[in-house]
Design a protein around this motif. Sequence first.
Motif, PDB file in Angstrom:
ATOM      1  N   GLN A  60       0.837  -1.198   0.000  1.00  0.00           N
ATOM      2  CA  GLN A  60       0.000   0.000   0.000  1.00  0.00           C
ATOM      3  C   GLN A  60       0.877   1.256   0.000  1.00  0.00           C
ATOM      4  OE1 GLN A  60      -1.844   1.029   3.799  1.00  0.00           O
ATOM      5  NE2 GLN A  60      -3.810   1.045   2.742  1.00  0.00           N
ATOM      6  N   ASP A  71      -1.609   0.542  -5.053  1.00  0.00           N
ATOM      7  CA  ASP A  71      -0.791  -0.619  -4.724  1.00  0.00           C
ATOM      8  C   ASP A  71       0.462  -0.647  -5.579  1.00  0.00           C
ATOM      9  OD1 ASP A  71      -2.612  -2.027  -2.886  1.00  0.00           O
ATOM     10  OD2 ASP A  71      -3.904  -2.065  -4.650  1.00  0.00           O
ATOM     11  N   LYS A 382      -4.774  -2.501   4.806  1.00  0.00           N
ATOM     12  CA  LYS A 382      -4.796  -2.398   3.342  1.00  0.00           C
ATOM     13  C   LYS A 382      -6.163  -2.829   2.839  1.00  0.00           C
ATOM     14  CE  LYS A 382      -0.134  -4.274   2.880  1.00  0.00           C
ATOM     15  NZ  LYS A 382       0.676  -5.340   2.298  1.00  0.00           N
ATOM     16  N   PRO A 385      -6.279  -5.539  -3.359  1.00  0.00           N
ATOM     17  CA  PRO A 385      -5.895  -4.777  -4.557  1.00  0.00           C
ATOM     18  C   PRO A 385      -7.062  -4.522  -5.518  1.00  0.00           C
ATOM     19  CG  PRO A 385      -4.329  -6.553  -4.161  1.00  0.00           C
ATOM     20  CD  PRO A 385      -5.371  -6.657  -3.099  1.00  0.00           C
TER      21      PRO A 385
END
Length: 546
Positions: A60, A71, A382, A385
């Motif tokens: 991150q 990302d 995080k 993605p």
Amino acid sequence: MAAKLPKVAYFCMEYALESSFKIYAGGLGILAGDYFKGVKDYGFPMVGIGIRWKQGYGEQVIDKATGRVYDAYKNAEHPFLEDTGVTVKVEIKGRDVAIKVWRVKSHGTDTLYLLDTDLEENDGEARWITGQLYGWFGEERVAQEMVLGIGGVRALQALKLKPDVYHFNEGHALFAGFELMRRRMARGAAFQDALAKTRQEVVFTTHTPIVQGNESHPIERFMYMGANLGLTRAQLERLGGSPFNMTVGALRLSRIANAVADLHRVTANAMWKGVKGRCPIIGITNAIHLPTWVDRKMLDLAAAATTPKRKQALWDRHMENKRRLVAFVEERNGVKLDPEVLTIGFSRRAAPYKRSNFIFTERKFIEPLLKEGRLQIVFSGKAHPLDDNGKAIVEDILDMTRRYPGRVVFLENYDMEIGAMLTRGADIWLNNPRRPKEASGTSGMKAAMNGVLNLSILDGWWPEACRHGINGWKFGDGFESADEAVLDRHDFKAFKKVLSEEVLPVYYGDRARWTDMMTASIQDTREAFGVKRMLDEYYQRMYKRA
Ligand SMILES: *Cc1c(COP(=O)(O)O)cnc(C)c1O
């Protein structure tokens, strides 16, 4: 003792062994990493199969100028890998893919094998199969799972390891079951017979109570990629439905399965009630590897915290851990927190059901507490993605760090190091998922054993440990609603009440009681949620044949 136990081969996509060894993403890997450290500490007969990810999971990155989150992928370091000299092959999309087998030799484990397709002899696409952990959902994911499952069983054979039990930690390893069936069918067994025999040696752990979190694929994809290993479309559909659901397939290919907490057992059984021919799902609550996560001194001090002097020593040690966190935050973010202020820690994957920005639900409630210096909050986490909602939650928290400078901070790129720092140095560990969506939640165990008091929704592991007002606090009272707005309102009202009427008054007004609660938190959890209890349960209830 060990000689009489069954030999187990454990399959998992990720393992969190060391912070810098980035072949993990989150909770699943943390569990698997702690599992293997326990296996080594206590000498259980087990080998592990995983993947040597070239780039691991997305890192991150926060753009300081715009506040946007993205990302980045970098090639990971791979310390402690030893060449076994073994290579196996799996046919993926019509060509042979070579898979090299590495052995991990770290202080944490020496029975874990990692598979790797990044080899000269493979074509460019094949080399990338073991490129990025959870980078893709479709064909690429199936290729990764073929490497883990089919490659894994072949690697065990090439290494001359003969497990009695195959444990699939999540559905990612399901193709290992197809390979075990293929071997039997190649020797002449019919489908039903091969299935019945394979079921006898497979066990499965399910982790997610979120429907979308349970991966599925069109059957056609398995066919043209060769993941079916000779099974027909009709046979595949009998196992996993159409589209093929990996969890459903695993529940039909295993003799027994488990959920990762007792409440999760109830949720999982309800969730998969309609699946005919599935195995039973029992509950085995997750646990943690104490030497990795828990301050030994806090454990010792809690065991002896009987006199005011000793209680003071426990508090002093906690303050040392808290000052370490304050220094860490200053070093990373340039923000100076105040060690005297009640500090809430919150680090979790930014998934909508975890409600990471829940505490900001009513600004008029939280704002005075922050501005008057009664509260400060350290966040980390995080988003997946491919999860834009999760990224938006992170950006919202970043916005709060600008609104409340010096009181709200966000540590970029959540990993094991940040996890350990926060679960030692905070005063309160906040957990506010939408019940019953948090399967277990091991970060709360780390906090509890470090004397960091849990303030949590009754979800995951917490109903099993919580003694309200004695070793931590609950809020929400187990309320559930399919209407998220109703649930969120209900939970926030409960949260406000316990924070303002119990947590804050005890912290600022009754330090002796706070210290007693820290002691109770440590004493109540250290054995019940330690890896030894968990491994014993897996051997007794899952691996041993009835
Ligand atoms: C402990 C830990 C987790 C898992 O904790 P949850 O409570 O399930 O969120 C995930 N990531 C890291 C880095 C951890 O240390």
